[in-house]
Scaffold this motif. Structure first.
Motif, short mmCIF file in Angstrom:
data_model
loop_
_atom_site.label_atom_id
_atom_site.label_comp_id
_atom_site.label_asym_id
_atom_site.label_seq_id
_atom_site.Cartn_x
_atom_site.Cartn_y
_atom_site.Cartn_z
N ASN A 457 0.84 -1.21 0.00
CA ASN A 457 0.00 0.00 0.00
C ASN A 457 0.87 1.26 0.00
O ASN A 457 0.59 2.22 -0.72
CB ASN A 457 -0.91 0.03 1.23
CG ASN A 457 -2.19 -0.75 1.00
OD1 ASN A 457 -2.47 -1.17 -0.13
ND2 ASN A 457 -2.96 -0.97 2.05
N LYS A 460 2.10 1.65 -3.35
CA LYS A 460 1.01 1.97 -4.28
C LYS A 460 0.52 3.40 -4.14
O LYS A 460 0.21 4.07 -5.13
CB LYS A 460 -0.15 1.00 -3.98
CG LYS A 460 -1.08 0.75 -5.12
CD LYS A 460 -1.79 -0.60 -4.96
CE LYS A 460 -2.99 -0.58 -4.06
NZ LYS A 460 -3.80 -1.77 -4.11
N TYR A 461 0.47 3.92 -2.90
CA TYR A 461 -0.14 5.24 -2.68
C TYR A 461 0.88 6.35 -2.41
O TYR A 461 0.59 7.32 -1.74
CB TYR A 461 -1.16 5.17 -1.53
CG TYR A 461 -2.28 4.19 -1.86
CD1 TYR A 461 -3.20 4.49 -2.86
CD2 TYR A 461 -2.38 2.96 -1.20
CE1 TYR A 461 -4.21 3.58 -3.19
CE2 TYR A 461 -3.38 2.06 -1.52
CZ TYR A 461 -4.30 2.38 -2.53
OH TYR A 461 -5.29 1.49 -2.86
N ASP A 485 5.05 6.28 4.81
CA ASP A 485 5.27 6.80 3.46
C ASP A 485 4.96 8.29 3.45
O ASP A 485 4.37 8.82 4.39
CB ASP A 485 4.38 6.06 2.44
CG ASP A 485 2.91 6.32 2.64
OD1 ASP A 485 2.48 7.47 2.47
OD2 ASP A 485 2.17 5.35 3.00
N ILE A 498 -11.26 3.39 6.95
CA ILE A 498 -10.26 2.67 6.17
C ILE A 498 -10.20 1.16 6.45
O ILE A 498 -9.87 0.37 5.59
CB ILE A 498 -8.89 3.33 6.41
CG1 ILE A 498 -7.92 2.98 5.33
CG2 ILE A 498 -8.29 2.97 7.73
CD1 ILE A 498 -7.54 4.20 4.60
N TYR A 503 -13.90 -1.15 1.78
CA TYR A 503 -13.84 0.33 1.69
C TYR A 503 -12.65 0.75 0.86
O TYR A 503 -11.52 0.29 1.07
CB TYR A 503 -13.74 0.96 3.09
CG TYR A 503 -13.61 2.48 3.00
CD1 TYR A 503 -14.72 3.29 2.77
CD2 TYR A 503 -12.36 3.09 3.08
CE1 TYR A 503 -14.59 4.66 2.65
CE2 TYR A 503 -12.22 4.47 2.97
CZ TYR A 503 -13.34 5.24 2.75
OH TYR A 503 -13.23 6.60 2.62
N ARG A 504 -12.91 1.63 -0.12
CA ARG A 504 -11.82 2.18 -0.93
C ARG A 504 -12.02 3.67 -0.99
O ARG A 504 -13.14 4.17 -1.05
CB ARG A 504 -11.87 1.64 -2.37
CG ARG A 504 -11.74 0.14 -2.47
CD ARG A 504 -11.10 -0.26 -3.78
NE ARG A 504 -9.69 0.11 -3.83
CZ ARG A 504 -9.12 0.73 -4.84
NH1 ARG A 504 -9.83 1.10 -5.88
NH2 ARG A 504 -7.84 1.02 -4.83
N VAL A 505 -10.91 4.41 -0.97
CA VAL A 505 -11.03 5.86 -1.10
C VAL A 505 -11.34 6.19 -2.54
O VAL A 505 -10.65 5.73 -3.45
CB VAL A 505 -9.73 6.55 -0.65
CG1 VAL A 505 -9.79 8.04 -0.94
CG2 VAL A 505 -9.47 6.29 0.81
N LEU A 515 -9.53 -3.89 -4.21
CA LEU A 515 -10.92 -4.16 -3.84
C LEU A 515 -11.26 -3.72 -2.42
O LEU A 515 -12.36 -3.96 -1.94
CB LEU A 515 -11.22 -5.65 -3.98
CG LEU A 515 -11.37 -6.17 -5.42
CD1 LEU A 515 -11.61 -7.67 -5.40
CD2 LEU A 515 -12.51 -5.48 -6.13
N GLY A 516 -10.30 -3.11 -1.75
CA GLY A 516 -10.58 -2.63 -0.39
C GLY A 516 -10.68 -3.77 0.61
O GLY A 516 -11.49 -3.71 1.54
N GLY A 518 -7.53 -5.50 1.73
CA GLY A 518 -6.23 -5.69 2.40
C GLY A 518 -6.23 -5.17 3.84
O GLY A 518 -5.86 -5.91 4.77
N LEU A 519 -6.67 -3.93 4.06
CA LEU A 519 -6.61 -3.36 5.41
C LEU A 519 -7.60 -4.02 6.35
O LEU A 519 -7.34 -4.17 7.54
CB LEU A 519 -6.84 -1.83 5.37
CG LEU A 519 -5.67 -1.00 4.84
CD1 LEU A 519 -6.01 0.48 4.84
CD2 LEU A 519 -4.40 -1.25 5.64
P1 ADP Z 1 -6.90 -1.68 -1.69
O1 ADP Z 1 -6.80 -3.04 -2.26
O2 ADP Z 1 -7.97 -0.86 -2.29
O3 ADP Z 1 -5.60 -0.98 -1.55
P2 ADP Z 1 -6.83 -1.70 1.18
O4 ADP Z 1 -7.79 -2.27 2.16
O5 ADP Z 1 -5.44 -2.13 1.30
O6 ADP Z 1 -7.47 -1.94 -0.23
O7 ADP Z 1 -6.90 -0.14 1.32
C1 ADP Z 1 -8.14 0.52 1.42
C2 ADP Z 1 -7.99 1.96 0.94
O8 ADP Z 1 -7.14 2.64 1.84
C3 ADP Z 1 -7.32 2.12 -0.39
O9 ADP Z 1 -8.30 2.17 -1.40
C4 ADP Z 1 -6.58 3.41 -0.28
O10 ADP Z 1 -7.37 4.43 -0.77
C5 ADP Z 1 -6.37 3.61 1.19
N1 ADP Z 1 -4.93 3.38 1.57
C6 ADP Z 1 -4.38 2.25 2.02
N2 ADP Z 1 -3.07 2.42 2.32
C7 ADP Z 1 -2.81 3.73 2.06
C8 ADP Z 1 -1.63 4.55 2.16
N3 ADP Z 1 -0.44 4.06 2.58
N4 ADP Z 1 -1.73 5.85 1.81
C9 ADP Z 1 -2.90 6.35 1.37
N5 ADP Z 1 -4.05 5.64 1.25
C10 ADP Z 1 -4.00 4.34 1.59
#
Ligand code: ADP
Length: 554
Positions: A457, A460-461, A485, A498, A503-505, A515-516, A518-519
């Motif tokens: 993540n 990715k972000y 990060d 989150i 849930y996805r932003v 797919l929201g 992982g967290l």
């Molecule tokens: P995804 O597979 O969409 O990344 P996650 O559950 O890992 O699913 O994350 C959920 C949402 O949290 C992501 O869609 C992203 O918008 C936000 N996110 C996760 N990690 C970060 C990060 N390090 N910085 C910013 N946004 C994050």
């Protein structure tokens, strides 16, 4: 015509008059002090002598001390005797009053009235208001009581004169005050009238808004209620009665407890008590018994209504039937569970076949075919991660995710993840710091899954050239692993949601695949380890995800 008087005659007359004046003054003084009880009046038939019947010194002294004026009047109006109070009422010395006609001390316009009063006084006791004319020309209001009185040598009229100035003044003041009072009363009456009109208007408005509220509340497909600040329910809309089939009497105050599913009652009561104690919004999901005997899922929501000082005066709440949504979610979960299971087997086979093809040595593969095989492997790996995440989500939701726990050094696991990072993201700049030994009890595979998810993540972000840090150290009785990060960051609202499932932003600026899950999976795994997954972040400034796990006690 009488002959003019000679000088000697005039001198003689003058001497006699002086003697008479002296005698008169002596007589007045003597009467005042009570030494004599007679006075001589020059009548038509010569001098007349008047003595006070039963007069004695004590009696006259008493008259002198009186607060009222006291006069003894001859028939012809001559003042035979008066006390000093009467003289002082006229602002005149006593000697200029006694022996004078009383009419001199009554203004002209009152003469007739006085005459009438004194005439009556000769026959009966009479009273009347008469003005006195004082030395400085003022008219002094007085009450005169007239009474005939017998003297040794004839009858006289006794007059008692009461000064009414003070009384008249207070009457005047009273009148003024009365007038003022009347004015105030009139103003008050006017204000009262306005107030009544205002109240009537407000009451009408209130009635109207109450009616509107009732109409609205009774015609929406949601249960609506209000409660007192202590939480006892005092109103339900129609929907409540048709839904539960119960009456207000049965469900008022805390009577609603009987329609909540027994399994949800404790949680509901806990949430409601918490809101009542703190004033925080009330939000809870529970099952409600319908009048057909079936339970339906509801979302209960309530907000406090406060006065200007911030005191809660009522709660406004609603219960929305979410049974359909719940069923859809359940169907979705069921579908995900079945689909991920179904996908797992062919994926594993496909991966296996790719491995076999890749390892095929007998004949050299053309480079293009090797490249396609590698691409297919990467795609299958991604697909496998996705499917295994979907499976995990289903298992977590069903409470079926298994963890085999062992004691191990978490620092070793962190170092493995750091190595993975350098292989997976050779272009990214990594800062790492790791404590040598941090013993924990856990499932290394699942914890590696969490750390790698947070690392991926972070990559990715955040932008390509930016730094990523992995710090692992002890904090009290916990091991803390922070993945930092300086990427897109998260807003407060995003931070709160989150860790929710799927849930996805939805930020169009930073659209990425995912797919929201992982967290959600990560936080559930950490929870199952007795730890906590936290986030601290500023929108646009980067994020820090920290895993906190209890260290093994020696
Ligand atoms: P995804 O597979 O969409 O990344 P996650 O559950 O890992 O699913 O994350 C959920 C949402 O949290 C992501 O869609 C992203 O918008 C936000 N996110 C996760 N990690 C970060 C990060 N390090 N910085 C910013 N946004 C994050």
């Amino acid at each position: 015509m009488e002959a003019p008087k000679s000088y000697d005659q005039l001198l003689e007359e003058n001497r006699e008059l002086s003697i008479q004046l002296e005698e008169a003054q002596d007589a007045i003084h003597a009467i005042r002090t009570g030494r004599v009880d007679a006075v001589i009046v020059q009548g038509e038939d010569g001098h007349e002598l008047y003595t006070l019947k039963s007069a004695d010194q004590a009696y006259r002294v008493f008259i002198e001390k009186m607060n009222e004026g006291a006069i003894t009047l001859h028939k012809d109006g001559t003042i035979l005797y008066c006390n000093s109070k009467f003289a002082s009422m006229l602002n005149k010395p006593l000697e200029k009053v006694m022996g004078m006609s009383i009419k001199l001390f009554i203004p002209l316009e009152c003469h007739q009235k006085f005459q009438k009063l004194s005439n009556q006084g000769w026959t009966s006791n009479t009273k009347g208001e008469i003005n006195l004319l004082t030395a400085n020309g003022e008219h002094k209001p007085c009450l005169m009581s007239c009474n005939q009185m017998e003297l040794e040598d004839g009858v006289a009229l006794s007059l008692i004169v009461t000064d009414l100035t003070a009384q008249k003044e207070s009457e005047k003041q009273l009148l003024i005050k009365n007038e003022q009072l009347e004015q105030v009363e009139q103003i008050t009456r006017g204000l009262n009238f306005q107030l009544e009109a205002l109240i009537a208007e407000r009451t009408q408005e209130l009635d109207l808004s109450r009616e509107q509220f009732k109409f609205l509340a009774d015609n929406i497909p949601v249960i609506v209620w209000t409660s007192k600040p202590d939480g006892s329910i005092d109103y339900y809309n129609n929907r409540w009665y048709t839904y539960t089939g119960l009456t207000f009497e049965e469900t008022k105050d805390w009577g609603w407890e009987k329609v909540i599913h027994p399994a949800d009652l404790q949680g509901t009561l806990r949430a409601w008590s918490h809101s009542l104690a703190t004033g925080e919004p009330y939000e809870v999901e529970y099952r409600f018994l319908r009048n057909d005997g079936r339970y339906h899922w509801h979302l209960g929501y309530a907000l406090p209504f406060k006065d200007k000082s911030g005191n809660i005066i009522a709660w406004f709440g609603s219960c929305t039937d979410i049974e359909d949504q719940k069923q859809q979610i359940e169907k979705r979960d069921e579908f995900i569970s079945i689909a991920s299971h179904e996908l797992k087997t062919p994926l594993t086979s496909a991966k296996g076949y790719l491995e076999i093809i890749g390892a095929y040595k007998k004949q050299h593969l053309p480079p293009a075919v090797s490249e396609y095989i590698n691409k297919a492997k990467t795609a299958v790996n991604k697909l496998q991660t996705l499917v295994s995440d979907l499976l995990d989500v289903s298992k977590i939701h069903a409470g079926q995710l298994q963890y085999d726990l062992i004691d191990f050094n978490l620092s070793d696991l962190v170092n493995t993840c750091i190595e993975n990072f350098t292989h997976l993201y050779p272009d990214r700049h990594l800062v790492c710091e790791c404590e040598k030994v941090m013993l924990v009890k856990g499932n290394p595979g699942r914890l590696e899954q969490v750390i790698m998810n947070l690392i991926s993540n972070a990559v990715k972000y955040s932008a390509a050239g930016t730094e990523i840090s992995i710090l692992a150290h002890k904090e009290g009785s916990n091991a803390v692993i922070a993945i930092i990060d300086s990427g897109i960051g998260l807003s407060d609202e995003q931070k709160q949601r989150i860790f929710e499932r799927f849930y996805r932003v939805e930020d169009k600026k930073f659209l990425t695949s995912g797919l929201g899950m992982g967290l959600y999976i990560s936080s559930e795994i950490i929870k199952a380890h007795g730890g906590e997954l936290r986030v601290s972040s500023e929108y646009g400034e980067g994020s820090t995800f920290s895993i906190e796990l209890p260290l093994l006690q020696k």
